[in-house]
Motif scaffolding. Sequence first.
Motif, PDB file in Angstrom:
ATOM      1  N   THR A   1       1.317  -1.078  -0.314  1.00 36.75           N
ATOM      2  CA  THR A   1      -0.621   0.162   0.256  1.00 36.75           C
ATOM      3  C   THR A   1       0.744   1.003  -0.331  1.00 36.75           C
ATOM      4  O   THR A   1       1.611   1.182   1.039  1.00 36.75           O
ATOM      5  CB  THR A   1      -1.040   0.211   1.295  1.00 36.75           C
TER       6      THR A   1
ATOM      7  N   THR B   1       1.044   5.885  -1.445  1.00 36.48           N
ATOM      8  CA  THR B   1       0.197   7.166  -1.273  1.00 36.48           C
ATOM      9  C   THR B   1       0.979   7.845  -2.212  1.00 36.48           C
ATOM     10  O   THR B   1       1.970   7.965  -2.024  1.00 36.48           O
ATOM     11  CB  THR B   1      -0.354   7.933   0.281  1.00 36.48           C
TER      12      THR B   1
ATOM     13  N   HIS C   1      -3.911  10.339  -1.977  1.00 35.13           N
ATOM     14  CA  HIS C   1      -4.790   9.071  -2.861  1.00 35.13           C
ATOM     15  C   HIS C   1      -4.697   7.499  -3.005  1.00 35.13           C
ATOM     16  O   HIS C   1      -2.816   7.878  -2.385  1.00 35.13           O
ATOM     17  CB  HIS C   1      -4.429   9.322  -4.532  1.00 35.13           C
TER      18      HIS C   1
ATOM     19  N   GLU D   1      -3.138   3.874  -2.586  1.00 38.08           N
ATOM     20  CA  GLU D   1      -3.605   2.586  -3.463  1.00 38.08           C
ATOM     21  C   GLU D   1      -2.346   1.252  -3.244  1.00 38.08           C
ATOM     22  O   GLU D   1      -1.549   1.820  -2.070  1.00 38.08           O
ATOM     23  CB  GLU D   1      -3.093   3.432  -5.485  1.00 38.08           C
TER      24      GLU D   1
END
Length: 261
Positions: free
Chosen positions: A226, A228, A232, A234
Motif C-alpha cells: 500500500t 499513497t 490518494h 493505492e
Amino acid sequence: MGETFSHLGSQEDENKPILRPAAAMVSKAARYASNSSSKLFSSCASSERAAGASFVTCPTCQGSGEIPRELEKQLVALIPYGDQRLKPRRTKLSVFLAVLICLVTAALIVFFLFPRSIAVQPAGLNSSTVALDEADIHLNITNVLNISNSNYYPITVTQLTTEVLHLSLMVGQVSSSLLLHMGPLASEQIFYGVANTIGDENTHKICSWQEINVHHVLLHIQGTLTFTYLSHSEQLVFQSYEYVDCRGNMSVPHVLAPHPP
C-alpha cells in the motif's frame, strides 16, 4: 378701432416663432464654450495661484497646468476621442499570449501530475534460518522487494502484507506498517521477514533425512503493498515462488535493480 388693434396685436404675437433662431443658439453656444474654455484655462493655468492654496497636476493639460486640490473630485476631465489612452494597444497580442500561457501551463500540469506506473518486483530470497523439531519445520525467511517510482512526484509506502503458502496451506503471515518516502523517478528496496511453520509430515521427512542431498521446499509468497501519493491511496499485488533449503541456513545478497527506462 380698439378692437381692431387688439386683433392685430394678437395676430402679430401668433406670427412670432416659438423657437429661437439658429444663429442665436449658435452665438449662445459659442459664448458658453468661450466662457467654459476660459474657466478651464484659468483652472489649469499654473501662473495664477491663490495664496496658500494647494494644487494638483491637471490630467488634461499634458502636465502643463494645475487645478485646486479642493476641486479635484468635482471637476470632470475631458479626453479627446482621438487620445491614445482610449485606443487599445496590442490587444490581439495580449490575448494570444494569455491563451498560450494558459495552454502551456495546463499541458505542464497534466504532464507532471499524470499518474504513471509504480513497479513492485520480488527480488528473491535474501536469507533463511531453519529449525527442526519432532513434528514441525520452523523456517524464517527474509525476502526483498524492488520498488520503482516512475512518477514526477514523491510517493510514500505505508503498509506491507505478506502470506506464505506451502502445498496450498498458509504457513506464515506478516503485516507491517511502513513509512518509506520515495522521491520522483527513484528506486528502493524493502527487506521483510516472515516466520513460517510447516507441519506436513512428508516435507518433514524430506528435510530431516540424511540420505537425501537436496532439501528444498517450494514456497508461494504473495502480498500487497500500500502506498499513497497526492492524497490518494493505492495497492499493488505481487507474488513469487521461492525454493528454500530446509536443511541449513543460507544468505544470498541482492543488488538493487536499476530503474527501468
